[in-house]
Design an enzyme around this catalytic site. Sequence first.
Site, PDB file in Angstrom:
ATOM      1  N   LYS A  22       0.840  -1.207   0.000  1.00 36.22           N
ATOM      2  CA  LYS A  22       0.000   0.000   0.000  1.00 36.22           C
ATOM      3  C   LYS A  22       0.870   1.251   0.000  1.00 36.22           C
ATOM      4  O   LYS A  22       0.692   2.139  -0.836  1.00 36.22           O
ATOM      5  CB  LYS A  22      -0.883  -0.016   1.253  1.00 36.22           C
ATOM      6  CG  LYS A  22      -1.447   1.324   1.684  1.00 36.22           C
ATOM      7  CD  LYS A  22      -2.261   1.142   2.938  1.00 36.22           C
ATOM      8  CE  LYS A  22      -2.559   2.362   3.757  1.00 36.22           C
ATOM      9  NZ  LYS A  22      -1.470   3.209   4.164  1.00 36.22           N
ATOM     10  N   ASN A  23       1.818   1.321   0.933  1.00 32.05           N
ATOM     11  CA  ASN A  23       2.585   2.560   1.085  1.00 32.05           C
ATOM     12  C   ASN A  23       3.541   2.819  -0.075  1.00 32.05           C
ATOM     13  O   ASN A  23       4.052   3.927  -0.214  1.00 32.05           O
ATOM     14  CB  ASN A  23       3.343   2.555   2.421  1.00 32.05           C
ATOM     15  CG  ASN A  23       2.399   2.738   3.600  1.00 32.05           C
ATOM     16  OD1 ASN A  23       1.188   2.925   3.414  1.00 32.05           O
ATOM     17  ND2 ASN A  23       2.942   2.671   4.807  1.00 32.05           N
ATOM     18  N   CYS A 116      -5.539   8.017   9.194  1.00 30.92           N
ATOM     19  CA  CYS A 116      -5.851   7.390  10.478  1.00 30.92           C
ATOM     20  C   CYS A 116      -5.721   8.378  11.620  1.00 30.92           C
ATOM     21  O   CYS A 116      -4.902   9.293  11.565  1.00 30.92           O
ATOM     22  CB  CYS A 116      -4.889   6.237  10.720  1.00 30.92           C
ATOM     23  SG  CYS A 116      -5.413   4.735   9.933  1.00 30.92           S
ATOM     24  N   ARG A 121      -0.448  14.590  13.381  1.00 31.20           N
ATOM     25  CA  ARG A 121       0.002  14.489  11.994  1.00 31.20           C
ATOM     26  C   ARG A 121       0.045  15.845  11.273  1.00 31.20           C
ATOM     27  O   ARG A 121      -0.662  16.067  10.285  1.00 31.20           O
ATOM     28  CB  ARG A 121      -0.857  13.479  11.232  1.00 31.20           C
ATOM     29  CG  ARG A 121      -0.929  12.153  11.937  1.00 31.20           C
ATOM     30  CD  ARG A 121      -1.500  11.064  11.096  1.00 31.20           C
ATOM     31  NE  ARG A 121      -0.458  10.430  10.306  1.00 31.20           N
ATOM     32  CZ  ARG A 121      -0.631   9.265   9.668  1.00 31.20           C
ATOM     33  NH1 ARG A 121      -1.761   8.650   9.715  1.00 31.20           N
ATOM     34  NH2 ARG A 121       0.348   8.739   8.992  1.00 31.20           N
ATOM     35  N   ASP A 304       4.125   0.964  12.364  1.00 35.00           N
ATOM     36  CA  ASP A 304       2.914   0.313  11.868  1.00 35.00           C
ATOM     37  C   ASP A 304       2.735  -1.109  12.403  1.00 35.00           C
ATOM     38  O   ASP A 304       1.652  -1.682  12.267  1.00 35.00           O
ATOM     39  CB  ASP A 304       2.917   0.263  10.327  1.00 35.00           C
ATOM     40  CG  ASP A 304       2.603   1.622   9.721  1.00 35.00           C
ATOM     41  OD1 ASP A 304       2.364   2.566  10.489  1.00 35.00           O
ATOM     42  OD2 ASP A 304       2.616   1.740   8.489  1.00 35.00           O
ATOM     43  N   ARG A 397      -8.797  -0.532   4.560  1.00 34.56           N
ATOM     44  CA  ARG A 397      -7.994   0.512   3.910  1.00 34.56           C
ATOM     45  C   ARG A 397      -6.614  -0.005   3.532  1.00 34.56           C
ATOM     46  O   ARG A 397      -5.959   0.534   2.630  1.00 34.56           O
ATOM     47  CB  ARG A 397      -7.808   1.715   4.850  1.00 34.56           C
ATOM     48  CG  ARG A 397      -9.043   2.579   4.978  1.00 34.56           C
ATOM     49  CD  ARG A 397      -8.719   3.851   5.729  1.00 34.56           C
ATOM     50  NE  ARG A 397      -7.432   4.356   5.280  1.00 34.56           N
ATOM     51  CZ  ARG A 397      -6.579   5.043   6.019  1.00 34.56           C
ATOM     52  NH1 ARG A 397      -6.864   5.326   7.252  1.00 34.56           N
ATOM     53  NH2 ARG A 397      -5.431   5.446   5.523  1.00 34.56           N
TER      54      ARG A 397
HETATM   55  C1  UD1 Z   1       4.017   7.093   6.442  1.00 36.17           C
HETATM   56  C2  UD1 Z   1       3.205   5.836   6.259  1.00 36.17           C
HETATM   57  C3  UD1 Z   1       2.697   5.333   7.590  1.00 36.17           C
HETATM   58  C4  UD1 Z   1       3.849   5.157   8.566  1.00 36.17           C
HETATM   59  C5  UD1 Z   1       4.689   6.427   8.646  1.00 36.17           C
HETATM   60  C6  UD1 Z   1       5.942   6.258   9.482  1.00 36.17           C
HETATM   61  C7  UD1 Z   1       2.191   6.071   4.055  1.00 36.17           C
HETATM   62  C8  UD1 Z   1       0.948   6.250   3.260  1.00 36.17           C
HETATM   63  N1  UD1 Z   1       2.070   6.128   5.392  1.00 36.17           N
HETATM   64  O1  UD1 Z   1       3.141   8.088   6.987  1.00 36.17           O
HETATM   65  O2  UD1 Z   1       2.056   4.071   7.373  1.00 36.17           O
HETATM   66  O3  UD1 Z   1       3.337   4.866   9.842  1.00 36.17           O
HETATM   67  O4  UD1 Z   1       5.096   6.826   7.331  1.00 36.17           O
HETATM   68  O5  UD1 Z   1       6.705   5.210   9.007  1.00 36.17           O
HETATM   69  O6  UD1 Z   1       3.268   5.829   3.509  1.00 36.17           O
HETATM   70  N2  UD1 Z   1       5.485  14.943  10.989  1.00 36.17           N
HETATM   71  C9  UD1 Z   1       5.520  16.274  11.326  1.00 36.17           C
HETATM   72  N3  UD1 Z   1       5.401  17.198  10.338  1.00 36.17           N
HETATM   73  C10 UD1 Z   1       5.263  16.848   9.026  1.00 36.17           C
HETATM   74  C11 UD1 Z   1       5.254  15.483   8.673  1.00 36.17           C
HETATM   75  C12 UD1 Z   1       5.349  14.549   9.691  1.00 36.17           C
HETATM   76  O7  UD1 Z   1       5.648  16.628  12.498  1.00 36.17           O
HETATM   77  O8  UD1 Z   1       5.179  17.743   8.169  1.00 36.17           O
HETATM   78  C13 UD1 Z   1       5.555  13.937  12.058  1.00 36.17           C
HETATM   79  C14 UD1 Z   1       4.272  13.110  12.131  1.00 36.17           C
HETATM   80  O9  UD1 Z   1       3.276  13.758  12.886  1.00 36.17           O
HETATM   81  C15 UD1 Z   1       4.764  11.852  12.794  1.00 36.17           C
HETATM   82  C16 UD1 Z   1       6.165  11.684  12.200  1.00 36.17           C
HETATM   83  O10 UD1 Z   1       6.546  12.969  11.740  1.00 36.17           O
HETATM   84  O11 UD1 Z   1       4.855  12.031  14.182  1.00 36.17           O
HETATM   85  C17 UD1 Z   1       6.229  10.665  11.077  1.00 36.17           C
HETATM   86  O12 UD1 Z   1       5.438  11.073  10.007  1.00 36.17           O
HETATM   87  P1  UD1 Z   1       5.741  10.662   8.485  1.00 36.17           P
HETATM   88  O13 UD1 Z   1       7.033   9.924   8.403  1.00 36.17           O
HETATM   89  O14 UD1 Z   1       5.570  11.881   7.655  1.00 36.17           O
HETATM   90  O15 UD1 Z   1       4.562   9.631   8.207  1.00 36.17           O
HETATM   91  P2  UD1 Z   1       3.566   9.622   6.996  1.00 36.17           P
HETATM   92  O16 UD1 Z   1       4.266   9.938   5.729  1.00 36.17           O
HETATM   93  O17 UD1 Z   1       2.341  10.381   7.353  1.00 36.17           O
END
Ligand code: UD1
Length: 416
Positions: A22-23, A116, A121, A304, A397
Amino acid sequence: MDSIRIQGGIALQGKVRIQGSKNASLPVLAATLLVREGSLIRNCPRIADVHSMISLLRSLGCSVHWQKTGIFVDSAKVTKGEMPREAVTGMRSSLCLLGALIGRCGEVTMEYPGGCVIGERPIDLHLSALRQMGVEFMEKEGQLRASADALHGACICLPFPSVGATENIILAGVAAEGETVLEGAAREPEIQTLCRYLSCCGACIEGAGSSRIVIRGGRRLQGTKFWVPSDRIVAGTYLLGCIGVGGEIFLEQAPAEEMEAVLLTAEEMGGRVCRSREGIYVQAPERPLPVKLITAPYPGFPTDLQSVVLAAAARGRGCTGIEETIFENRFRIVGELKKMGACIEQTDSSHVKVWGVKALQGARVQARELRGGAALVVAGLMAEGESFVGGCPYIYRGYENICRDFRELGARVTSV
Ligand code: UD1
């Protein structure tokens, strides 16, 4: 089909083929926007998030068909970057359309993305990186408007290796004029997959999989055929699930080379693991041994899969300690597991202690997010008697057919 009924207490046995990731699929599908020709993306899972991404791409003017061999996307006719509200608010990964659309159209209007409910986030890292590449943002009536007269390369340093921000920077960087140097990039396998797809289309990207990625942008991209790798999180769910439930299983096409931290944890919990090119074999211990688990960005243990370890440890020996370092609010299943007789103490928002009990008891529990939901299904398989897991659309999902997969492994599970 909102619930799953489980007759628990039966050890798992057999083999199951692991679905496509998925990711990895979602950013690759988003990247097709930068390619003004058709691409065939094979091995995408048939899950709700992929269907939402397809609807989003269609609403942007892409021609998208699900063929026998994969998803065919032709983005030749895309002209404006306006995303419909419903699709965006339900899916956080719609965020990677931001970088792709800015690259393609120079402007984007979108709602703040959903996903989720696991913590706040925020998207500050995405916005600040894209600003450095010449994008201006405005917020109007809850909508985010982005525009760039001239998208250009930049030197960007991410203070945290955000997966989504890394994807957006790569997507924008491929379309931007000049060189983008990204320090502090996420190293997840899904980043490498995205870069492999873009490189197959003719992009120039170096360093994917390391924390320094260099992109020389502005090249014309051509369509390609691309194979999405198997889903390491789905494979990890079934593997760690087996450690909790008991038995021995073979995970066909599980990407062992991307799962080292998970396999080491399974071994620490007493599992016997054999890695091969064809997949992963695991034999569970009688009861899982206690571990100290800390989630971390790749190559660390993936956040995850933290909930599945939590569920498995509930039937373990001794005391398991878990520290969640990536997302707050990722212990939402604790209360549900307690309904099944688990002995868990949450000491603060990022730590829990689990004292294993000999047996969990079947109960009615409620999924509130994707991975926690899958962990509750695992807990139901571990428990004696019947369990019902509600809120299953969250699980769909990310899992093509979790009931079918566990049935292949001998479990008694049905969606009701
Ligand atoms: C992706 C994955 C998700 C996985 C996560 C971490 C997808 C679709 N989802 O989510 O399954 O759990 O990586 O491996 O690929 N953060 C900030 N500011 C930002 C962006 C992120 O503070 O602008 C924080 C988030 O709140 C969180 C952490 O960074 O605490 C990790 O987020 P991120 O690595 O961006 O995860 P996703 O890309 O949302």
